[in-house]
Design a protein around this motif. Structure first.
Motif, PDB file in Angstrom:
ATOM      1  N   ARG A 232       0.824  -1.216   0.000  1.00 15.22           N
ATOM      2  CA  ARG A 232       0.000   0.000   0.000  1.00 15.22           C
ATOM      3  C   ARG A 232       0.859   1.268   0.000  1.00 15.22           C
ATOM      4  O   ARG A 232       0.598   2.193  -0.759  1.00 15.22           O
ATOM      5  CB  ARG A 232      -0.943   0.008   1.193  1.00 15.22           C
ATOM      6  CG  ARG A 232      -1.734   1.299   1.300  1.00 15.22           C
ATOM      7  CD  ARG A 232      -2.709   1.257   2.406  1.00 15.22           C
ATOM      8  NE  ARG A 232      -3.753   0.315   1.989  1.00 15.22           N
ATOM      9  CZ  ARG A 232      -4.795   0.008   2.734  1.00 15.22           C
ATOM     10  NH1 ARG A 232      -4.943   0.533   3.920  1.00 15.22           N
ATOM     11  NH2 ARG A 232      -5.697  -0.832   2.304  1.00 15.22           N
ATOM     12  N   VAL A 233       1.875   1.336   0.807  1.00 12.19           N
ATOM     13  CA  VAL A 233       2.721   2.529   0.897  1.00 12.19           C
ATOM     14  C   VAL A 233       3.408   2.783  -0.440  1.00 12.19           C
ATOM     15  O   VAL A 233       3.437   3.909  -0.948  1.00 12.19           O
ATOM     16  CB  VAL A 233       3.750   2.392   2.042  1.00 12.19           C
ATOM     17  CG1 VAL A 233       4.719   3.562   2.039  1.00 12.19           C
ATOM     18  CG2 VAL A 233       3.041   2.284   3.377  1.00 12.19           C
ATOM     19  N   LEU A 234       3.969   1.748  -1.040  1.00 11.87           N
ATOM     20  CA  LEU A 234       4.633   1.873  -2.334  1.00 11.87           C
ATOM     21  C   LEU A 234       3.633   2.284  -3.418  1.00 11.87           C
ATOM     22  O   LEU A 234       3.911   3.178  -4.232  1.00 11.87           O
ATOM     23  CB  LEU A 234       5.297   0.550  -2.712  1.00 11.87           C
ATOM     24  CG  LEU A 234       6.012   0.506  -4.060  1.00 11.87           C
ATOM     25  CD1 LEU A 234       7.138   1.526  -4.106  1.00 11.87           C
ATOM     26  CD2 LEU A 234       6.538  -0.899  -4.328  1.00 11.87           C
ATOM     27  N   LEU A 235       2.479   1.668  -3.431  1.00 13.43           N
ATOM     28  CA  LEU A 235       1.443   1.987  -4.418  1.00 13.43           C
ATOM     29  C   LEU A 235       0.972   3.433  -4.285  1.00 13.43           C
ATOM     30  O   LEU A 235       0.883   4.162  -5.282  1.00 13.43           O
ATOM     31  CB  LEU A 235       0.262   1.035  -4.257  1.00 13.43           C
ATOM     32  CG  LEU A 235      -0.915   1.246  -5.209  1.00 13.43           C
ATOM     33  CD1 LEU A 235      -0.479   1.085  -6.652  1.00 13.43           C
ATOM     34  CD2 LEU A 235      -2.036   0.289  -4.863  1.00 13.43           C
ATOM     35  N   GLU A 236       0.718   3.884  -3.065  1.00 11.07           N
ATOM     36  CA  GLU A 236       0.283   5.264  -2.853  1.00 11.07           C
ATOM     37  C   GLU A 236       1.376   6.261  -3.244  1.00 11.07           C
ATOM     38  O   GLU A 236       1.091   7.327  -3.785  1.00 11.07           O
ATOM     39  CB  GLU A 236      -0.160   5.472  -1.413  1.00 11.07           C
ATOM     40  CG  GLU A 236      -1.480   4.774  -1.111  1.00 11.07           C
ATOM     41  CD  GLU A 236      -1.910   4.878   0.343  1.00 11.07           C
ATOM     42  OE1 GLU A 236      -1.140   5.427   1.168  1.00 11.07           O
ATOM     43  OE2 GLU A 236      -3.020   4.412   0.656  1.00 11.07           O
TER      44      GLU A 236
END
Length: 78
Positions: free
Chosen positions: A5-9
């Motif tokens: 999630r952090v990488l995607l955001e």
């Protein structure tokens, strides 16, 4: 499955910042518009390009219903 999630955001934020936001507002330049109204159609380009075009005001009428209007736009690239 991994939680990315952090990488995607971060990737979404980068695309918005680098691609979307710069494309929202662009510089503008003056554009002159002229038109030639035709009662009959079709008109080939080689005929239309040699006609006498008159100044066209933005918001003006385009001619009769089912008529043809050719536009000549002139501007500069900044």
């Amino acid at each position: 499955m991994h939680d990315n999630r952090v990488l995607l955001e971060a990737r979404i934020e980068r695309v918005i910042r680098e691609r979307i936001k710069p494309a929202v507002y662009r510089r503008t330049a003056p554009l002159a518009i002229a038109s030639w109204t035709v009662d009959d159609e079709p008109v080939p380009f080689d005929v239309a390009v040699g006609q006498s075009y008159e100044h066209f005001t933005v918001g003006g009428a385009w001619g009769k219903p089912w008529g043809t209007v050719w536009f000549h736009l002139t501007g500069g690239v900044c």
